[in-house]
Design a protein around this motif. Structure first.
Motif, PDB file in Angstrom:
ATOM      1  N   GLY A 227       6.756 -30.516  48.546  1.00  0.00           N
ATOM      2  CA  GLY A 227       7.868 -30.753  47.628  1.00  0.00           C
ATOM      3  C   GLY A 227       9.008 -31.503  48.295  1.00  0.00           C
ATOM      4  O   GLY A 227       9.562 -32.457  47.734  1.00  0.00           O
ATOM      5  N   ILE A 228       9.363 -31.061  49.519  1.00  0.00           N
ATOM      6  CA  ILE A 228      10.432 -31.745  50.256  1.00  0.00           C
ATOM      7  C   ILE A 228      10.029 -33.172  50.567  1.00  0.00           C
ATOM      8  O   ILE A 228      10.845 -34.114  50.455  1.00  0.00           O
TER       9      ILE A 228
ATOM     10  N   TRP B  78      11.993 -36.519  49.275  1.00  0.00           N
ATOM     11  CA  TRP B  78      12.476 -37.509  50.254  1.00  0.00           C
ATOM     12  C   TRP B  78      11.911 -38.895  49.958  1.00  0.00           C
ATOM     13  O   TRP B  78      12.635 -39.894  50.029  1.00  0.00           O
ATOM     14  N   TYR B  79      10.619 -38.960  49.607  1.00  0.00           N
ATOM     15  CA  TYR B  79       9.992 -40.248  49.327  1.00  0.00           C
ATOM     16  C   TYR B  79      10.599 -40.881  48.076  1.00  0.00           C
ATOM     17  O   TYR B  79      10.888 -42.086  48.061  1.00  0.00           O
ATOM     18  N   LEU B  80      10.825 -40.081  46.990  1.00  0.00           N
ATOM     19  CA  LEU B  80      11.400 -40.627  45.761  1.00  0.00           C
ATOM     20  C   LEU B  80      12.831 -41.117  45.992  1.00  0.00           C
ATOM     21  O   LEU B  80      13.221 -42.188  45.501  1.00  0.00           O
ATOM     22  N   ARG B  81      13.628 -40.367  46.721  1.00  0.00           N
ATOM     23  CA  ARG B  81      14.998 -40.790  46.994  1.00  0.00           C
ATOM     24  C   ARG B  81      15.002 -42.067  47.810  1.00  0.00           C
ATOM     25  O   ARG B  81      15.801 -42.982  47.558  1.00  0.00           O
TER      26      ARG B  81
ATOM     27  N   ASP C 222      16.531 -45.615  46.549  1.00  0.00           N
ATOM     28  CA  ASP C 222      17.554 -46.252  47.391  1.00  0.00           C
ATOM     29  C   ASP C 222      17.150 -47.674  47.730  1.00  0.00           C
ATOM     30  O   ASP C 222      17.988 -48.602  47.723  1.00  0.00           O
ATOM     31  N   ASN C 223      15.874 -47.895  47.986  1.00  0.00           N
ATOM     32  CA  ASN C 223      15.419 -49.245  48.296  1.00  0.00           C
ATOM     33  C   ASN C 223      15.534 -50.149  47.067  1.00  0.00           C
ATOM     34  O   ASN C 223      15.924 -51.315  47.175  1.00  0.00           O
TER      35      ASN C 223
END
Length: 208
Positions: free
Chosen positions: A189-190, A194-197, A201-202
C-alpha cells in the motif's frame, strides 16, 4: 466378620503387589547425547515401560535397554507416529537394569520424552491361588481392570500432551504468517501511494 477381614487383607496384598517406581518422568534429550536411568530389579519380576516422544523432530528416539551385565535386551529406533511406546520384560537375574533414550542421530533437534517404569511383583502368585473365594476373585478382577485403565489413561495423557504441543506450534506459525501478510500488504500500500504521488508529480512538472 472373618470373610470381611480376609477380603481386606487380600485387597492390601493386591495393592502392594503392583508398585510403580515413580510417576511419569519427562526429560529433554539434547542432540548428540543420551540420557540413561537405572532400576534395581529382583529376579523374576516383570517390568512395564511406557514411553512417548512428545516434542522434537519426527517424534523419534533410539530406545535401548540393558541387563546388569551390560548386555543389550532391546535396541530399536522408535517413531511415535507409527509405533507403540510399550516394552515389557521379566528380569532373568537380580541387578541394576539400565534404560537409555539416545538422541545421537539428531544434529540440532532436542527430543522431549516422557515415560513410566512400573514393576510387577512376582509374589502376586500367592494371592492368585485356586482356593480364593468369589469375593477375593472379584477383588483381583477389579485390580486387573484398574491396572488396564491406568495404562490407558497414561497413553491418553501422553497423546493429549503431544497434540497440544502440535496445536500450539501450529498456532504460532499461523500468527507469524498473518503478521508477515499484514506487513506485506502495508508495504504494498505504501509503495503504491508513493508510486502514484511520484507519477502525478512528474505529470505536473511536465505541464509546467
Amino acid at each position: 466378620m472373618n470373610k470381611i477381614v480376609s477380603s481386606l487383607l487380600v485387597a492390601c496384598i493386591v495393592l502392594a503387589c503392583f508398585s510403580s517406581t515413580s510417576d511419569a518422568l519427562t526429560q529433554q534429550i539434547e542432540p548428540k547425547s543420551q540420557e540413561c536411568y537405572f532400576e534395581f530389579i529382583e529376579s523374576g519380576k516383570t517390568s512395564l515401560i511406557l514411553y512417548q516422544v512428545i516434542r522434537g523432530g519426527l517424534l523419534d528416539i533410539d530406545f535401548r535397554l540393558f541387563d546388569p551385565r551390560g548386555n543389550t535386551l532391546v535396541s530399536r529406533l522408535h517413531f511415535d507416529t507409527t509405533m507403540k511406546g510399550r516394552q515389557t520384560f521379566t528380569a532373568a537375574e537380580s541387578g541394576a537394569y539400565k534404560l537409555c533414550f539416545n538422541n545421537e542421530m539428531s544434529r540440532f533437534t532436542p527430543k522431549v520424552v516422557t515415560f513410566t517404569w512400573t514393576l510387577e511383583d512376582s509374589d502376586k502368585d500367592f494371592v492368585k491361588s485356586d482356593t480364593l473365594n468369589p469375593m477375593e476373585q472379584s477383588i483381583h478382577k477389579i485390580e486387573r481392570t484398574l491396572q488396564s485403565i491406568s495404562v490407558e489413561q497414561k497413553k491418553l495423557r501422553y497423546r493429549e500432551q503431544t497434540n497440544r504441543d502440535t496445536s500450539e506450534n501450529t498456532n504460532g506459525r499461523v500468527i507469524w504468517y498473518s503478521i508477515i501478510q499484514v506487513f506485506v500488504l502495508i508495504s504494498m500500500g505504501i509503495g503504491q501511494i508513493w508510486y502514484l504521488r511520484r507519477w502525478f508529480d512528474n505529470k505536473t512538472s511536465q505541464r509546467v
